[in-house]
Design an enzyme around this catalytic site. Structure first.
Site, PDB file in Angstrom:
ATOM      1  N   SER A   1       0.746  -1.064  -0.035  1.00 28.84           N
ATOM      2  CA  SER A   1       0.181  -0.086  -0.145  1.00 28.84           C
ATOM      3  C   SER A   1       0.828   1.355  -0.147  1.00 28.84           C
ATOM      4  O   SER A   1       1.710   1.384   0.870  1.00 28.84           O
ATOM      5  CB  SER A   1      -0.759   0.014   1.386  1.00 28.84           C
ATOM      6  OG  SER A   1      -1.326   1.323   1.340  1.00 28.84           O
TER       7      SER A   1
ATOM      8  N   HIS B   1      -1.640  -1.301  -4.195  1.00 31.71           N
ATOM      9  CA  HIS B   1      -2.671  -0.803  -3.314  1.00 31.71           C
ATOM     10  C   HIS B   1      -2.808   0.638  -3.189  1.00 31.71           C
ATOM     11  O   HIS B   1      -1.843   0.886  -2.737  1.00 31.71           O
ATOM     12  CB  HIS B   1      -2.969  -1.707  -2.157  1.00 31.71           C
ATOM     13  CG  HIS B   1      -4.028  -1.501  -1.198  1.00 31.71           C
ATOM     14  ND1 HIS B   1      -5.410  -1.920  -1.433  1.00 31.71           N
ATOM     15  CD2 HIS B   1      -4.493  -0.297  -0.584  1.00 31.71           C
ATOM     16  CE1 HIS B   1      -6.250  -1.755  -0.750  1.00 31.71           C
ATOM     17  NE2 HIS B   1      -5.682  -0.778  -0.172  1.00 31.71           N
TER      18      HIS B   1
ATOM     19  N   ASP C   1      -4.785   4.026  -1.855  1.00 33.16           N
ATOM     20  CA  ASP C   1      -5.806   4.212  -1.106  1.00 33.16           C
ATOM     21  C   ASP C   1      -6.136   5.630  -1.465  1.00 33.16           C
ATOM     22  O   ASP C   1      -5.360   6.620  -1.222  1.00 33.16           O
ATOM     23  CB  ASP C   1      -5.226   4.199   0.347  1.00 33.16           C
ATOM     24  CG  ASP C   1      -5.192   3.021   0.894  1.00 33.16           C
ATOM     25  OD1 ASP C   1      -6.213   2.234   0.942  1.00 33.16           O
ATOM     26  OD2 ASP C   1      -3.982   2.562   1.119  1.00 33.16           O
TER      27      ASP C   1
ATOM     28  N   MET D   1      -8.442   8.765  -0.328  1.00 29.64           N
ATOM     29  CA  MET D   1      -9.490   9.358   0.892  1.00 29.64           C
ATOM     30  C   MET D   1      -9.916  10.481   0.519  1.00 29.64           C
ATOM     31  O   MET D   1      -8.822  11.474   0.171  1.00 29.64           O
ATOM     32  CB  MET D   1      -8.716   9.053   1.967  1.00 29.64           C
ATOM     33  CG  MET D   1      -7.796   7.677   2.405  1.00 29.64           C
ATOM     34  SD  MET D   1      -7.275   7.649   3.872  1.00 29.64           S
ATOM     35  CE  MET D   1      -6.459   6.062   4.021  1.00 29.64           C
TER      36      MET D   1
ATOM     37  N   HIS E   1      -8.463   1.562  -3.860  1.00 35.59           N
ATOM     38  CA  HIS E   1      -9.217   1.322  -2.544  1.00 35.59           C
ATOM     39  C   HIS E   1      -9.851   2.748  -2.401  1.00 35.59           C
ATOM     40  O   HIS E   1      -9.162   3.470  -1.820  1.00 35.59           O
ATOM     41  CB  HIS E   1      -8.470   0.805  -1.413  1.00 35.59           C
ATOM     42  CG  HIS E   1      -9.114   0.502  -0.226  1.00 35.59           C
ATOM     43  ND1 HIS E   1      -8.603   0.507   1.220  1.00 35.59           N
ATOM     44  CD2 HIS E   1     -10.723   0.663   0.239  1.00 35.59           C
ATOM     45  CE1 HIS E   1      -9.502   0.313   1.983  1.00 35.59           C
ATOM     46  NE2 HIS E   1     -10.623   0.577   1.483  1.00 35.59           N
TER      47      HIS E   1
ATOM     48  N   MET F   1     -11.948   5.268  -0.358  1.00 34.08           N
ATOM     49  CA  MET F   1     -12.451   5.739   0.792  1.00 34.08           C
ATOM     50  C   MET F   1     -13.143   6.977   0.659  1.00 34.08           C
ATOM     51  O   MET F   1     -12.505   7.866   1.207  1.00 34.08           O
ATOM     52  CB  MET F   1     -11.330   5.533   2.040  1.00 34.08           C
ATOM     53  CG  MET F   1     -11.214   4.183   2.475  1.00 34.08           C
ATOM     54  SD  MET F   1      -9.557   3.728   3.164  1.00 34.08           S
ATOM     55  CE  MET F   1      -8.529   3.727   1.926  1.00 34.08           C
TER      56      MET F   1
ATOM     57  N   ASP G   1      -6.796  -5.930   4.812  1.00 35.40           N
ATOM     58  CA  ASP G   1      -6.151  -4.668   4.902  1.00 35.40           C
ATOM     59  C   ASP G   1      -6.103  -4.076   6.213  1.00 35.40           C
ATOM     60  O   ASP G   1      -7.223  -3.630   6.940  1.00 35.40           O
ATOM     61  CB  ASP G   1      -6.791  -3.683   3.718  1.00 35.40           C
ATOM     62  CG  ASP G   1      -6.045  -2.304   3.572  1.00 35.40           C
ATOM     63  OD1 ASP G   1      -5.138  -2.179   4.060  1.00 35.40           O
ATOM     64  OD2 ASP G   1      -6.756  -1.542   2.842  1.00 35.40           O
TER      65      ASP G   1
HETATM   66  C1  DX5 Z   1      -6.259   2.344   5.742  1.00 39.01           C
HETATM   67  C2  DX5 Z   1      -5.598   1.734   4.354  1.00 39.01           C
HETATM   68  C3  DX5 Z   1      -4.608   0.707   4.298  1.00 39.01           C
HETATM   69  C4  DX5 Z   1      -3.370   1.289   4.847  1.00 39.01           C
HETATM   70  C5  DX5 Z   1      -2.691  -0.164   5.485  1.00 39.01           C
HETATM   71  O1  DX5 Z   1      -7.467   2.659   5.721  1.00 39.01           O
HETATM   72  O2  DX5 Z   1      -6.874   1.271   3.796  1.00 39.01           O
HETATM   73  O3  DX5 Z   1      -4.250   0.249   2.852  1.00 39.01           O
HETATM   74  O4  DX5 Z   1      -2.425   1.695   4.119  1.00 39.01           O
HETATM   75  O5  DX5 Z   1      -1.723   0.149   6.353  1.00 39.01           O
HETATM   76  P1  DX5 Z   1      -0.846  -0.651   7.137  1.00 39.01           P
HETATM   77  O6  DX5 Z   1      -0.481  -1.851   6.473  1.00 39.01           O
HETATM   78  O7  DX5 Z   1       0.080   0.155   7.875  1.00 39.01           O
HETATM   79  O8  DX5 Z   1      -1.861  -1.018   8.354  1.00 39.01           O
HETATM   80 ZN    ZN Z   2      -6.593   0.288   1.712  1.00 46.80          ZN
END
Ligand code: DX5
Ligand code: ZN
Length: 226
Positions: free
Chosen positions: A12, A37, A39, A41, A71, A73, A180
């Site tokens: 990620s 991956h 993210d 947000m 992903h 969010m 995740d």
């Molecule tokens: C959190 C994200 C994750 C995040 C995970 O909301 O969706 O993808 O990057 O990070 P780690 O692996 O550090 O928990």
């Molecule tokens: Zn994520």
């Protein structure tokens, strides 16, 4: 699949150093990442704002043939589907809690030629998606509350992972089961044993003084060390 047992490791980039994103992504790809991956947000569905599609465009040359998974969010993720497909994203994971019309959003992802996934928060019950599991390429059980990297793995999600695995097996489904949040060398085996095969790892791979390539190898090894 590289590991021969269906295991996929997806770094990620949230945990990468944004000032040298290309370089870090390349190291992850060279280290054998099965996907990247990403993210996104929006500061509404979750408090932080990360980045938008420009970041994905910029890192694409470093990603080579490795598939990019986004992903989302964000509230109303359907609004981003077209632009993500135009960039060449392989799969889009949305939150059931963020959609006004979950089925329409999944349909839009599919009709834009991408794989679809649904994520559920640690407290969201399997009921929320059980009826559509057979339509999904990926089901993502969040093992932390979405929003931040570096949080602690929530072990109590494991019965839900087991239940999802049972439903997938029972229905003979091709749906991949992903986790995740808080996945590292100490937790990955337990999540694997519960039934997950796709692992998103942020801070376990990136971060100061981390050898990115080696971290991915160590995570694969940790699955098989008892
Ligand atoms: C959190 C994200 C994750 C995040 C995970 O909301 O969706 O993808 O990057 O990070 P780690 O692996 O550090 O928990
Ligand atoms: Zn994520």
């Amino acid at each position: 699949m590289k590991s021969g047992n269906g295991v996929e490791i997806l770094p990620s980039i949230l945990a990468a150093d944004f000032s040298k994103m290309g370089e870090e992504v390349l190291a992850a790809v060279q280290g054998g990442a099965d996907g990247l991956h990403i993210d996104i947000m929006d500061g509404q569905f979750v408090p932080p704002i990360t980045f938008g599609s420009q970041m994905i465009k910029d890192i694409k040359p470093y990603v080579a043939q490795v598939p990019m998974e986004v992903h989302l969010m964000v509230h109303e993720p359907i609004k981003m589907v077209q632009e993500l497909s135009e960039i060449g994203v392989k799969s889009v994971i949305i939150h059931s809690e963020a959609c006004l019309d979950l089925e329409a959003t999944l349909l839009s992802i599919k009709s834009h030629g991408m794989q679809s996934g649904v994520a559920i928060k640690p407290d969201t019950h399997v009921d929320a998606i059980e009826g559509i599991l057979d339509q999904l390429d990926i089901v993502l059980a969040m093992t932390v509350e979405p929003g931040y990297g570096g949080q602690k793995y929530i072990e109590t999600v494991e019965p839900k992972i087991k239940l999802l695995r049972e439903l997938i097996e029972k229905g003979n489904l091709l749906t991949k089961l992903e986790v995740d949040g808080g996945i590292n060398e100490s937790t990955i085996r337990s999540a694997y044993r519960a039934g997950a095969t796709r692992f998103v790892c942020g801070s376990a791979i990136f971060g100061e003084s981390k050898d990115i390539k080696n971290q991915i190898i160590k995570l694969r090894e940790a699955i098989h060390i008892s």
